[in-house]
Design an enzyme around this catalytic site. Structure first.
Site, PDB file in Angstrom:
ATOM      1  N   THR A 292       9.324  -8.274   4.696  1.00 56.10           N
ATOM      2  CA  THR A 292       9.430  -9.718   4.573  1.00 56.10           C
ATOM      3  C   THR A 292      10.061 -10.059   3.233  1.00 56.10           C
ATOM      4  O   THR A 292      10.710  -9.221   2.609  1.00 56.10           O
ATOM      5  CB  THR A 292       7.997 -10.306   4.728  1.00 56.10           C
ATOM      6  OG1 THR A 292       8.067 -11.714   4.625  1.00 56.10           O
ATOM      7  CG2 THR A 292       7.019  -9.808   3.673  1.00 56.10           C
TER       8      THR A 292
ATOM      9  N   THR B  80       0.856  -1.199   0.000  1.00 56.75           N
ATOM     10  CA  THR B  80       0.000   0.000   0.000  1.00 56.75           C
ATOM     11  C   THR B  80       0.889   1.245   0.000  1.00 56.75           C
ATOM     12  O   THR B  80       2.015   1.200   0.500  1.00 56.75           O
ATOM     13  CB  THR B  80      -0.883   0.084   1.278  1.00 56.75           C
ATOM     14  OG1 THR B  80      -0.030   0.014   2.420  1.00 56.75           O
ATOM     15  CG2 THR B  80      -1.915  -1.025   1.337  1.00 56.75           C
TER      16      THR B  80
ATOM     17  N   SER C  73       1.245   4.455   2.006  1.00 56.61           N
ATOM     18  CA  SER C  73       0.774   4.788   3.352  1.00 56.61           C
ATOM     19  C   SER C  73      -0.144   6.002   3.318  1.00 56.61           C
ATOM     20  O   SER C  73      -0.134   6.775   2.357  1.00 56.61           O
ATOM     21  CB  SER C  73       1.958   5.092   4.270  1.00 56.61           C
ATOM     22  OG  SER C  73       2.859   4.020   4.277  1.00 56.61           O
TER      23      SER C  73
HETATM   24  N1  SAH Z   1       6.340   3.797   1.833  1.00 53.60           N
HETATM   25  C1  SAH Z   1       5.822   3.238   0.611  1.00 53.60           C
HETATM   26  C2  SAH Z   1       5.391   1.790   0.679  1.00 53.60           C
HETATM   27  C3  SAH Z   1       4.749   1.283   1.917  1.00 53.60           C
HETATM   28  S1  SAH Z   1       4.202  -0.401   1.806  1.00 53.60           S
HETATM   29  C4  SAH Z   1       4.656   4.058   0.123  1.00 53.60           C
HETATM   30  O1  SAH Z   1       4.004   4.730   0.930  1.00 53.60           O
HETATM   31  O2  SAH Z   1       4.383   4.004  -1.063  1.00 53.60           O
HETATM   32  C5  SAH Z   1       5.692  -1.229   2.235  1.00 53.60           C
HETATM   33  C6  SAH Z   1       6.597  -1.514   1.087  1.00 53.60           C
HETATM   34  O3  SAH Z   1       7.670  -2.296   1.595  1.00 53.60           O
HETATM   35  C7  SAH Z   1       5.956  -2.338  -0.031  1.00 53.60           C
HETATM   36  O4  SAH Z   1       6.131  -1.690  -1.243  1.00 53.60           O
HETATM   37  C8  SAH Z   1       6.716  -3.664   0.019  1.00 53.60           C
HETATM   38  O5  SAH Z   1       6.838  -4.254  -1.255  1.00 53.60           O
HETATM   39  C9  SAH Z   1       8.037  -3.244   0.618  1.00 53.60           C
HETATM   40  N2  SAH Z   1       8.813  -4.309   1.271  1.00 53.60           N
HETATM   41  C10 SAH Z   1       8.380  -5.275   2.115  1.00 53.60           C
HETATM   42  N3  SAH Z   1       9.394  -6.070   2.490  1.00 53.60           N
HETATM   43  C11 SAH Z   1      10.516  -5.586   1.878  1.00 53.60           C
HETATM   44  C12 SAH Z   1      11.878  -5.968   1.877  1.00 53.60           C
HETATM   45  N4  SAH Z   1      12.335  -7.038   2.564  1.00 53.60           N
HETATM   46  N5  SAH Z   1      12.749  -5.235   1.169  1.00 53.60           N
HETATM   47  C13 SAH Z   1      12.335  -4.160   0.431  1.00 53.60           C
HETATM   48  N6  SAH Z   1      11.055  -3.763   0.379  1.00 53.60           N
HETATM   49  C14 SAH Z   1      10.145  -4.446   1.110  1.00 53.60           C
END
Ligand code: SAH
Length: 316
Positions: free
Chosen positions: A308, A135, A137
């Site tokens: 993750t 998402t 945020s």
């Molecule tokens: N701050 C961003 C995304 C928030 S959602 C915005 O507001 O658009 C969290 C993001 O973290 C997602 O895009 C997901 O794909 C990413 N994410 C989750 N685990 C991750 C990991 N191990 N390494 C890099 N990105 C990751």
């Protein structure tokens, strides 16, 4: 005598003896333990519910606007951008006012419509799905992150945005570093590529590509070309060593525990803003002092997607 009649008299009085209730109470599986379990469940639910306005500003969800500027102005009015006491003093304005002005100015340069899938909801103060189990945020969470990191964004500093997703916060952080008092970063003067100011790291390559096109639509093509912003695909739990150390690290997904690699890549005097936890999550400030000592401070309760691996995220 059936089980209903064996209930304590007080409870029988309180209970309207409908057929459904009789069935429940007469069920052989029924016991007081059930009552206690059900009651504890609701008490826990109430406790969490009651806790949330304390954790997340109760005004936070009331800032939606019909334009980007209106959304930011509503957040400003609701005090969401003014939670920080920074080191900025401007005329006779209070430090907090200066800080919130700076954040508002940076956020107004970033049109949220360029970072969402459904433009109709662009200026809603709520998260929005961007696909792949991720998402963007809610704007008030981005504003909190910016305000908590503001004193750690020196001109020309380095910032790592882990889980950069849509690229929205990377853009806001860029404008904050770019415009502490209206200046451009020094590397823009030469036109030459220099170390990036903002690194966004995202593990879904499709989101990395999308974030780059979002940033271009939002007028940051030149900053990408000059290497002042770099969006990379990788596992953010490992940080991004080539440009470490970072003055500020923002983590946009909830880590089950504090990733040591990120702590190691934080510069002395720097701050990390990170949600930690699985079911129950809190934002923490991880501050590293000049001697390398780490202080961990719990800031507020939140709900983020997990930090993750890609497979678990898409199954989530
Ligand atoms: N701050 C961003 C995304 C928030 S959602 C915005 O507001 O658009 C969290 C993001 O973290 C997602 O895009 C997901 O794909 C990413 N994410 C989750 N685990 C991750 C990991 N191990 N390494 C890099 N990105 C990751």
């Amino acid at each position: 005598m059936d089980r209903f009649n064996r209930l304590p008299q007080k409870l029988r009085k309180l209970t309207r003896e409908t057929k459904a209730e009789r069935t429940l109470y007469c069920n052989p599986g029924y016991s007081r333990v059930h009552d206690i379990r059900i009651a504890s469940f609701f008490i826990e639910l109430l406790r969490r519910f009651r806790k949330s306005p304390k954790n997340i500003d109760s005004m936070a969800w009331t800032s939606s606007g019909s334009s980007n500027a209106e959304l930011i102005d509503n957040m400003l009015r609701n005090g969401i951008l003014g939670k920080v006491v920074g080191d900025v003093v401007d005329g006779n304005k209070s430090e907090a006012e200066c800080a919130s002005d700076r954040i508002a100015r940076a956020m107004k340069k970033v049109d949220r419509a360029n970072y969402v899938r459904d433009k109709r909801d662009a200026y809603e103060d709520s998260p929005q799905t961007i696909g792949h189990g991720a998402t963007i945020s809610a704007p008030h969470m981005h504003a909190y992150a910016a305000s908590h990191l503001l004193p750690y964004l020196p001109p020309g500093g380095r910032v790592l945005d882990v889980g950069s997703g849509s690229g929205y916060l990377s853009a806001v952080l860029y404008h904050l570093i770019e415009d502490p008092h209206g200046h451009k970063p020094s590397s823009s003067d030469s036109g030459a590529k220099s170390k990036p100011l903002i690194i966004g790291i995202e593990h879904v390559s499709e989101l990395t590509d999308w974030s780059i096109s979002n940033l271009k639509h939002d007028g940051l093509g030149e900053a990408l070309e000059k290497g002042q912003i770099e969006m990379v695909t990788g596992d953010g739990r490992l940080g991004y060593p080539p440009n470490a150390p970072y003055d500020a690290i923002h983590v946009g997904a909830a880590a089950p525990e504090l990733p040591q690699a990120l702590v190691d890549q934080l510069a002395p005097g720097g701050r990390m803003f990170i949600p930690i936890g699985t079911y129950k999550q809190n934002i923490y400030h991880i501050d590293k002092d000049e001697s390398g000592k780490i202080t961990q401070t719990e800031v507020m309760g939140v709900r983020y997607v997990p930090l993750t691996d890609r497979k678990s995220q898409e199954e989530h």
